[in-house]
Write a protein that holds these residues in place. Structure first.
Motif, PDB file in Angstrom:
ATOM      1  N   ALA A  71       0.824  -1.209   0.000  1.00  0.00           N
ATOM      2  CA  ALA A  71       0.000   0.000   0.000  1.00  0.00           C
ATOM      3  C   ALA A  71       0.858   1.259   0.000  1.00  0.00           C
ATOM      4  CB  ALA A  71      -0.933   0.001   1.216  1.00  0.00           C
ATOM      5  N   ASN A  72       1.963   1.241   0.754  1.00  0.00           N
ATOM      6  CA  ASN A  72       2.857   2.391   0.786  1.00  0.00           C
ATOM      7  C   ASN A  72       3.611   2.539  -0.532  1.00  0.00           C
ATOM      8  OD1 ASN A  72       2.764   1.132   3.743  1.00  0.00           O
ATOM      9  ND2 ASN A  72       3.001   3.350   3.935  1.00  0.00           N
ATOM     10  N   ARG A 126       1.254   4.019  -2.985  1.00  0.00           N
ATOM     11  CA  ARG A 126       1.052   5.445  -2.712  1.00  0.00           C
ATOM     12  C   ARG A 126       2.200   6.252  -3.308  1.00  0.00           C
ATOM     13  NH1 ARG A 126       1.430   8.614   3.099  1.00  0.00           N
ATOM     14  NH2 ARG A 126       0.948  10.674   2.276  1.00  0.00           N
TER      15      ARG A 126
END
Length: 309
Positions: free
Chosen positions: A207-208, A211
């Motif tokens: 997820a990071n 992003r």
């Protein structure tokens, strides 16, 4: 602007991503060339980056914040910086860059998605549209980075965009300091390794990573202007301005810890330990590590060490 700043803040904190060949291992994947746009002007513009020193009776360590990739023509390696470098016995960097073939193999080891799942299949909607648009701006086909993990695609996207606008790793601070150290016979040591830095990215949750990739795509049009602004803060110098940029850009606690605070703590401990041995060292690390309340200088106070600007 927080969303569009975070990606560039990473460039203040990680050395290996800006100096290594960022290409996919798959022979069917186009290379991510970092050949810079030729610069016609030979005029050198003066820059006066900040420099700090920590010393005792028999040990001196200069602390110099770097920008890992610069445009040619910025004159920073003179005056106090050059004098401190010349006085030093050893150059200390974030990492000692390995030979190009080793660096390429190491990047591929971490950057290529082992599952074979294409990168674009992880994106959708506005994020996919922004990514495709950003790829077109750097002259890459939409599927050009499909073998990459999200972090590797984001890094390469940014680096190609900067290189196309005249930023050159060969003009970066570490490259110039390394050449000067070799020319003068100074030993060069690193407090980290390329493998360790790549692992920082690779170990981030997906997820990071996504992003970061989405932010890299979204900021494609503003990338060069924001990088120019970052360089201006460094050259003035304005460490407080860099600190504010850090505070705005590192709102994600996972990224904040992995890229900044944990590494600063390790380096402060390294300096504390090194102060027990005589000698003079010139330590050059990303400028973001020497800015703000979590800076290396600030942390050295916990060891009773006083740092002078």
């Amino acid at each position: 602007m927080v969303r569009q700043k975070l990606g560039l803040v990473w460039l203040l904190l990680i050395a290996c991503i800006t100096t290594q060949p960022l290409t996919a291992a798959d022979p069917e994947t186009p290379s991510a060339s970092l050949d810079p746009v030729p610069i016609s002007s030979t005029v050198v513009r003066d820059a006066d980056p900040a420099l700090w020193v920590v010393r005792d009776d028999d040990t001196t360590i200069y602390l110099f914040g770097t920008i890992h990739i610069l445009k040619p023509g910025l004159g920073w390696f003179d005056e106090a910086v050059k004098e401190a470098f010349d006085k030093s016995d050893t150059l200390v960097l974030e990492l000692v860059e390995p030979p190009a073939d080793e660096a390429q193999a190491m990047f591929a080891k971490f950057a290529i998605e082992k599952s074979g799942k294409p990168l674009r299949s992880r994106l959708s909607g506005a994020d996919l549209e922004a990514y495709d648009s950003a790829m077109a701006k750097i002259g890459m086909p939409k599927n050009g980075f499909d073998p990459f993990k999200p972090w590797a695609a984001g890094v390469t996207l940014q680096m190609m965009g900067l290189a196309n606008s005249g930023y050159d790793p060969n003009s970066g601070v570490e490259t110039q300091l390394t050449a000067a150290a070799k020319a003068s016979g100074k030993p060069i040591i690193g407090v980290e390794t390329m493998e360790g830095q790549l692992a920082i990215f690779d170990n981030l949750p997906e997820a990071n990573q996504l992003r970061f990739l989405n932010e890299s795509s979204a900021m494609a049009d503003q990338l060069v202007g924001q990088m120019d602004g970052m360089v201006e803060l460094w050259a003035k110098p304005d460490p407080d301005g860099l600190a504010r940029l850090m505070n705005d850009g590192l709102s994600d606690p996972v990224i904040l810890a992995e890229l900044l605070t944990l590494r600063n703590a390790r380096w402060a401990y390294w300096i504390k330990d090194r102060m027990q041995k005589p000698g003079t060292m010139f330590m050059a690390v990303g400028a973001g590590h020497l800015a703000g309340g979590a800076s290396v200088q600030h942390l050295l106070g916990a060891y009773g060490l006083s740092v002078e600007r």
